[in-house]
Design an enzyme around this catalytic site. Structure first.
Site, PDB file in Angstrom:
ATOM      1  CE  LYS A  33       4.866 -69.752  65.728  1.00  0.00           C
ATOM      2  NZ  LYS A  33       5.041 -69.317  67.113  1.00  0.00           N
TER       3      LYS A  33
HETATM    4  C1  LIG Z   1       2.540 -74.919  67.373  1.00  0.00           C
HETATM    5  C2  LIG Z   1       2.060 -73.677  68.076  1.00  0.00           C
HETATM    6  N1  LIG Z   1       0.757 -73.577  68.392  1.00  0.00           N
HETATM    7  C3  LIG Z   1       0.275 -72.479  68.994  1.00  0.00           C
HETATM    8  C4  LIG Z   1       1.088 -71.424  69.349  1.00  0.00           C
HETATM    9  C5  LIG Z   1       0.528 -70.252  70.071  1.00  0.00           C
HETATM   10  O1  LIG Z   1       0.678 -69.056  69.355  1.00  0.00           O
HETATM   11  P1  LIG Z   1       0.817 -67.637  70.091  1.00  0.00           P
HETATM   12  O2  LIG Z   1       2.183 -67.560  70.666  1.00  0.00           O
HETATM   13  O3  LIG Z   1       0.589 -66.642  68.991  1.00  0.00           O
HETATM   14  O4  LIG Z   1      -0.240 -67.575  71.126  1.00  0.00           O
HETATM   15  C6  LIG Z   1       2.445 -71.496  69.048  1.00  0.00           C
HETATM   16  C7  LIG Z   1       3.341 -70.375  69.401  1.00  0.00           C
HETATM   17  O5  LIG Z   1       4.509 -70.478  69.519  1.00  0.00           O
HETATM   18  C8  LIG Z   1       2.944 -72.649  68.400  1.00  0.00           C
HETATM   19  O6  LIG Z   1       4.247 -72.763  68.092  1.00  0.00           O
END
Ligand SMILES: Cc1ncc(COP(=O)(O)O)c(C=O)c1O
Length: 389
Positions: free
Chosen positions: A191
């Protein structure tokens, strides 16, 4: 050694490392003051009244679902072109996930189809509980219209902004917290800014914030106003079932250091995207991502679409050939309704969301992260053009 390129990657500098070392030498590795400082900076940058930093974006979605009171039988809508975690959060709360197709230009939720879906449920006597709209790749949704629909049909509106920290909608960075009832962030290394693993829940509602904070730490409270009694300074009570979804001070030190550089990171991502736009635009084999006029794209991803119907190489072969050239692209995303779990448990079928399915066939996320230099971009784009034949 030859350089290799992934679709996304963290950018860690000396001061980021120093910030982590400083916390390692301090009294608090977790549950200390750096977490609150990170949350405060998130609020300042994103114009939110409250922020709760947690272990990852998925944990943020889970706590959000519980704190919003989603329950068995509630219907929650999102788009098929998002990461599994968005839709899985509906399942964690035992609610029913359903999807709305994406718009073919912004790749975010199609507003007309959303209203059609809400009305379809209304005719069956069912009210939608919530809509989780995703600012896919860093392109904000039509938030003004989403807010209008949320008020009209009285559903909870959530911004899964995991791709969108640093984006602007109607010239406003603060849009993330202006239209939605709550917004979700992720600080995974791919990110814009990272804490290793990490996420956050933003809101302007004090009541919602308090629920989330308690659920983050096992459902424990020491709040005098909520305690049934008080045996002494050690005393706490549990009124609901929570989790250990805490983030550490070590991670938040990295988060603070990274967040201070957000504008620079976004600017570089935009420069990279404009470079790709200029080399792929006008070539009938490619479709470049479009930006609505009143938005500033954060380019977590650069989703290039390839017209495989106009070339002879297949998507699979192109990926393999690119890997052979040290270019590791990715696809965002396999439409969630096509996942075996969702097909088996909810009866979704190929053809249900044709725009999303077509997008999946053509999409390839090509490398975008601040360290890429002009010669890297030249190598990546010329290799793609050479192989996409
Ligand atoms: C659109 C979206 N929502 C939620 C998440 C979940 O985040 P995390 O990987 O920090 O759990 C991601 C992660 O790639 C994502 O791209």
């Amino acid at each position: 050694m030859n350089k290799s390129y992934s679709y996304g990657k963290q950018y860690i500098e000396k001061d980021d490392i120093q910030a982590v070392i400083d916390v390692l030498k301090s009294d608090w590795l977790t549950q200390g003051p750096t977490i609150g400082n990170f949350e405060k900076l998130l609020c300042e940058k994103l114009g939110s009244s409250y922020a709760t930093a947690v272990a990852n974006g998925t944990a943020a979605l889970h706590l959000m679902a519980l704190a919003l009171g989603w329950m068995k039988g509630d219907v929650v809508l999102t788009t098929p072109i998002t990461f599994l975690a968005t839709a899985n959060s509906v399942l964690y709360a035992k609610a029913i996930p359903d999807f709305v197709d994406i718009d073919g230009v912004s790749y975010t939720v199609d507003i007309d189809k959303l209203e059609d879906k809400i009305e379809y449920y209304q005719k069956k006597g069912k009210k939608i509980k919530a809509v989780v709209a995703v600012d896919y790749a860093g392109h904000p949704c039509e938030w003004k219209q989403l807010r209008f629909l949320a008020d009209k049909y009285e559903f909870q509106l959530i911004n899964d902004a995991c791709h969108a920290i640093g984006a602007m909608y109607k010239n406003e960075h603060h849009y993330i917290s202006m239209y939605a009832d709550t917004a979700i962030l992720s600080f995974h290394p791919v990110k814009h800014i990272t804490t290793g693993e990490g996420g956050a829940i933003l809101t302007n509602s004090k009541e919602f914030q308090e629920k989330v904070k308690i659920l983050r730490t096992h459902g424990m409270t020491k709040d005098e106003n909520r305690l049934e009694k008080n045996d002494g300074p050690w005393y706490y009570e549990m009124h609901e079932l929570g989790f250990n979804y805490r983030i550490t001070d070590i991670q938040c030190a990295l988060g603070i250091s990274q967040l201070k550089k957000l504008e620079r990171f976004i600017q570089r991502r935009q420069e990279i995207a404009h470079y790709y736009d200029s080399v792929f635009e006008g070539d009938e084999r490619f479709i470049i991502p479009q930006c609505a006029e009143d938005i500033s794209h954060a380019y977590h991803l650069y989703p290039l679409q390839i017209r495989f119907d106009r070339i002879s190489i297949t998507k699979k072969a192109l990926f393999e050939r690119l890997r052979g050239k040290n270019i590791y692209c990715q696809v965002h995303y396999i439409p969630i309704h096509l996942q075996p779990y969702y097909r088996k448990n909810f009866g979704f079928q190929p053809g249900d969301f044709p725009v999303a399915e077509k997008f999946y066939e053509q999409e390839m996320s090509i490398p975008v992260y601040p360290q890429l230099e002009t010669e890297d971009l030249e190598y990546i784009s010329s290799t793609i053009k050479m192989l996409a034949k």
